[in-house]
Motif scaffolding. Structure first.
Motif, PDB file in Angstrom:
ATOM      1  N   ALA A 102       0.829  -1.203   0.000  1.00 36.39           N
ATOM      2  CA  ALA A 102       0.000   0.000   0.000  1.00 36.39           C
ATOM      3  C   ALA A 102       0.867   1.259   0.000  1.00 36.39           C
ATOM      4  N   ARG A 103       1.920   1.261   0.811  1.00 40.92           N
ATOM      5  CA  ARG A 103       2.791   2.442   0.872  1.00 40.92           C
ATOM      6  C   ARG A 103       3.553   2.655  -0.427  1.00 40.92           C
ATOM      7  N   GLN A 104       3.829   1.565  -1.147  1.00 38.35           N
ATOM      8  CA  GLN A 104       4.542   1.679  -2.420  1.00 38.35           C
ATOM      9  C   GLN A 104       3.601   1.950  -3.593  1.00 38.35           C
ATOM     10  N   GLY A 105       2.301   1.957  -3.354  1.00 39.93           N
ATOM     11  CA  GLY A 105       1.337   2.230  -4.413  1.00 39.93           C
ATOM     12  C   GLY A 105       1.025   1.041  -5.294  1.00 39.93           C
ATOM     13  N   LEU A 106       1.389  -0.161  -4.869  1.00 45.77           N
ATOM     14  CA  LEU A 106       1.101  -1.364  -5.649  1.00 45.77           C
ATOM     15  C   LEU A 106      -0.213  -1.978  -5.162  1.00 45.77           C
ATOM     16  N   THR A 107      -1.297  -1.257  -5.387  1.00 40.43           N
ATOM     17  CA  THR A 107      -2.597  -1.677  -4.878  1.00 40.43           C
ATOM     18  C   THR A 107      -3.509  -2.242  -5.957  1.00 40.43           C
ATOM     19  N   THR A 108      -3.090  -2.221  -7.199  1.00 36.85           N
ATOM     20  CA  THR A 108      -3.805  -2.915  -8.271  1.00 36.85           C
ATOM     21  C   THR A 108      -3.065  -4.210  -8.552  1.00 36.85           C
ATOM     22  N   VAL A 109      -3.749  -5.319  -8.349  1.00 33.00           N
ATOM     23  CA  VAL A 109      -3.138  -6.644  -8.467  1.00 33.00           C
ATOM     24  C   VAL A 109      -3.776  -7.367  -9.644  1.00 33.00           C
ATOM     25  N   PHE A 110      -2.959  -7.765 -10.621  1.00 31.64           N
ATOM     26  CA  PHE A 110      -3.434  -8.552 -11.755  1.00 31.64           C
ATOM     27  C   PHE A 110      -3.154 -10.017 -11.451  1.00 31.64           C
ATOM     28  N   GLY A 111      -4.160 -10.869 -11.624  1.00 31.62           N
ATOM     29  CA  GLY A 111      -3.905 -12.248 -11.277  1.00 31.62           C
ATOM     30  C   GLY A 111      -4.910 -13.240 -11.810  1.00 31.62           C
ATOM     31  N   ASN A 112      -4.535 -14.490 -11.657  1.00 36.67           N
ATOM     32  CA  ASN A 112      -5.401 -15.643 -11.886  1.00 36.67           C
ATOM     33  C   ASN A 112      -5.056 -16.627 -10.777  1.00 36.67           C
ATOM     34  N   PRO A 113      -5.856 -16.688  -9.718  1.00 40.34           N
ATOM     35  CA  PRO A 113      -5.410 -17.360  -8.497  1.00 40.34           C
ATOM     36  C   PRO A 113      -5.499 -18.877  -8.561  1.00 40.34           C
ATOM     37  N   GLY A 114      -4.594 -19.511  -7.824  1.00 39.57           N
ATOM     38  CA  GLY A 114      -4.656 -20.937  -7.546  1.00 39.57           C
ATOM     39  C   GLY A 114      -4.685 -21.135  -6.047  1.00 39.57           C
ATOM     40  N   SER A 115      -4.678 -22.373  -5.610  1.00 33.77           N
ATOM     41  CA  SER A 115      -4.803 -22.651  -4.180  1.00 33.77           C
ATOM     42  C   SER A 115      -3.655 -22.055  -3.374  1.00 33.77           C
ATOM     43  N   ASN A 116      -2.438 -22.068  -3.934  1.00 35.69           N
ATOM     44  CA  ASN A 116      -1.283 -21.557  -3.185  1.00 35.69           C
ATOM     45  C   ASN A 116      -1.343 -20.049  -2.951  1.00 35.69           C
ATOM     46  N   GLU A 117      -2.134 -19.364  -3.753  1.00 33.87           N
ATOM     47  CA  GLU A 117      -2.169 -17.899  -3.681  1.00 33.87           C
ATOM     48  C   GLU A 117      -3.246 -17.382  -2.732  1.00 33.87           C
ATOM     49  N   LEU A 118      -4.201 -18.215  -2.377  1.00 32.86           N
ATOM     50  CA  LEU A 118      -5.347 -17.741  -1.599  1.00 32.86           C
ATOM     51  C   LEU A 118      -4.954 -17.135  -0.251  1.00 32.86           C
TER      52      LEU A 118
END
Length: 526
Positions: A13-29
């Motif tokens: 959040a402090r670095q401004g990386l608040t837009t996340v592009f993804g396609n989730p799998g179980s390991n990412e949840l």
């Protein structure tokens, strides 16, 4: 004690990386659990489309972007798209899930025993933290490496790390900043200015980095003071100069011999913000004509080190442009008018020539339109007809890997809601990233996709002639109807059959995404 996940979310959040592009799998949840307010998750239906969208978004916003991928399988699916991000020097931070730590050694399903090695040939930095407490620091390194190198980075994190205690020193990472400043010192500046001002017939070669670094208007001023011809570097992924400016000569051919031929009669080639050079066709010859010297200015130390000829200065090209603008007098005469586009060539039978399509775009779209182009066989037609005078007007797959066009257009539209965005894609390339249409529909982006359908891989047909293999199989792709495909993803679509109808449709500007399919004749890239 805060968790690793809590500290990581706060750092992002402090670095401004608040837009996340993804396609989730179980390991990412576990990482995605409890994303703070203000975060936005942009879902793509295939990892290649996810990276393409993030690439376009990062280029449009000028900021690093977080990409969340699934273990080795999802990361592997994304590697083709990553080649374009590497070549365009896009600072993507790729965060991948990993099995729980006790399951990695036994190679449980969805474990990757040497996760960093999978990506190391491509990315600028790759790692997996040795322990959970090192995750926040390692992610910070991934972010800073991406910024400093202007290249994607990769971090694999076991999913049981996210709930672990971050440790007493974890907060130290939250306020970190890493910056770079690279300007020529006094002696370097003096030598550079002397070399440029002493040149009798200089030629300027500009790379896509000049547009990325928002130097588009500055290099126009520099070119007009130098008074010599301007070329875009070969394998162009962004346009660094107005293409109808009287000094512009086009994109350098991507072969050794024709590049040298373009420099005949010039004593100095000044290359700004480009590698020297990204050749494609193998057309051997002398790198430079007799009596021609080349001087390269780039922030990319690797590009400077690997060039086969010339001198290089690893420095901020913007600082060099500013230095030269102060040293060179403004032109005495008013600039010549921009060149008009020629009348477009016409197609055969019911099919339009691509030049007719591009002329229609030029005449109907606003002057600040951003185009994301992945119709490789129509390059020559594109540059004959388009009139691009604004920064950020052109994006192209930097490494030539298909699948950037549609996702990239979605990412640019998401990153620049203040500008019209048009994706121009061929029927061959569209298949590689077609799932991005779903994301465009879900986000209701005001994106126009113009799809040129010629029923073949046109660029490959051209190459088959160059290589003397006219009997190569797999070059034709008949029977594709992208209007039906687009509608299945929720994007309204229309198949137009004539130039007047095309112009009328393009003159409309709907609030959401749309696809316009037009049948075109087969052309060659040059």
């Amino acid at each position: 004690m805060p968790s690793v996940r809590h500290v990581t979310h706060e750092f992002l959040a402090r670095q401004g990386l608040t837009t996340v592009f993804g396609n989730p799998g179980s390991n990412e949840l576990p990482f995605l659990s409890g994303l703070p307010e203000g975060f936005r998750y942009v879902l793509g239906l295939h990892e290649g489309a996810v990276v393409g969208m993030a690439d376009g978004y990062a280029q449009a916003t000028g900021r690093p972007v977080l990409v969340n991928l699934h273990a080795a399988s999802g990361s592997g699916n994304a590697m083709g798209a990553l080649t374009n991000a590497v070549a365009s020097r896009t600072p993507l931070v790729v965060l991948a899930g990993q099995q729980v730590r006790p399951a990695i050694g036994p190679e449980a399903n969805l474990a990757n025993v040497d996760a960093a090695a999978l990506m190391k040939p491509l990315v600028g930095w790759a790692a997996e933290p040795a322990c959970a407490q090192d995750v926040p620091r390692a992610l910070a390194q991934a972010v800073f490496e991406a910024r400093l190198q202007r290249r994607p980075t990769y971090l694999s994190v076991p999913y049981d790390d996210w709930d672990a205690d971050a440790g007493p020193d974890s907060a130290a990472v939250l306020d970190r900043q890493v910056r770079r400043a690279a300007t020529p010192d006094g002696e370097q500046a003096r030598a550079l200015v002397e070399r440029v001002t002493a040149a009798r017939r200089p030629v300027l070669v500009l790379g896509g980095d000049m547009d990325t670094d928002e130097l588009f208007d500055d290099v126009v001023r520099l070119a007009e003071r130098l008074g010599g011809p301007v070329w875009a570097a070969p394998s162009l992924f962004r346009l660094p100069f107005p293409n109808r400016h009287p000094l512009f000569r086009g994109v350098l051919p991507a072969g050794i011999a024709p590049v040298a031929q373009a420099f005949e009669g010039h004593d100095l080639v000044l290359v700004l913000g480009a590698p020297v050079f990204r050749y494609h066709e193998y057309l051997p010859g002398r790198y430079l004509p007799e009596g021609t010297r080349l001087f390269q200015v780039t922030e990319d130390a690797s590009a400077a080190a690997r060039a086969p000829m010339g001198e290089a200065l690893v420095a901020d090209p913007g600082a060099v442009v500013e230095l030269l603008l102060k040293a060179l007098d403004p032109p005495a005469d008013a600039a010549e008018p921009y060149r008009p586009a020629p009348a477009p060539r016409t197609g055969e039978g019911p099919r339009l020539h691509p030049e007719q399509v591009f002329a229609a775009l030029r005449d109907t779209q606003p002057g600040d339109t951003a185009y994301v182009v992945e119709s490789t066989s129509t390059n020559a037609a594109w540059w004959r007809q388009m009139d691009l005078r604004r920064p950020g007007s052109y994006h192209f797959p930097a490494a030539g890997g298909l699948g950037f066009g549609l996702p990239g257009a979605v990412g640019v539209a998401l990153g620049r809601p203040d500008r019209p965005v048009v994706g121009v894609v061929g029927d061959g390339s569209a298949n590689y990233g077609v799932t991005a249409l779903w994301t465009a529909a879900r986000l209701e982006l005001p994106l126009t996709v113009v799809l040129l359908r010629n029923g073949t891989y046109g660029a490959l047909r051209w190459f088959s002639d160059l290589l003397g293999v006219p009997d190569a199989p797999g070059l034709d792709i008949p029977g594709l109807d992208f209007t039906r495909i687009a509608e299945g993803y929720g994007v309204p679509a229309r198949h137009v059959t004539g130039e007047e109808e095309l112009r009328a449709v393009l003159a409309e500007h709907p609030a959401g995404p749309r696809l316009v399919q037009v049948d075109t004749t087969v052309t060659t890239p040059s």
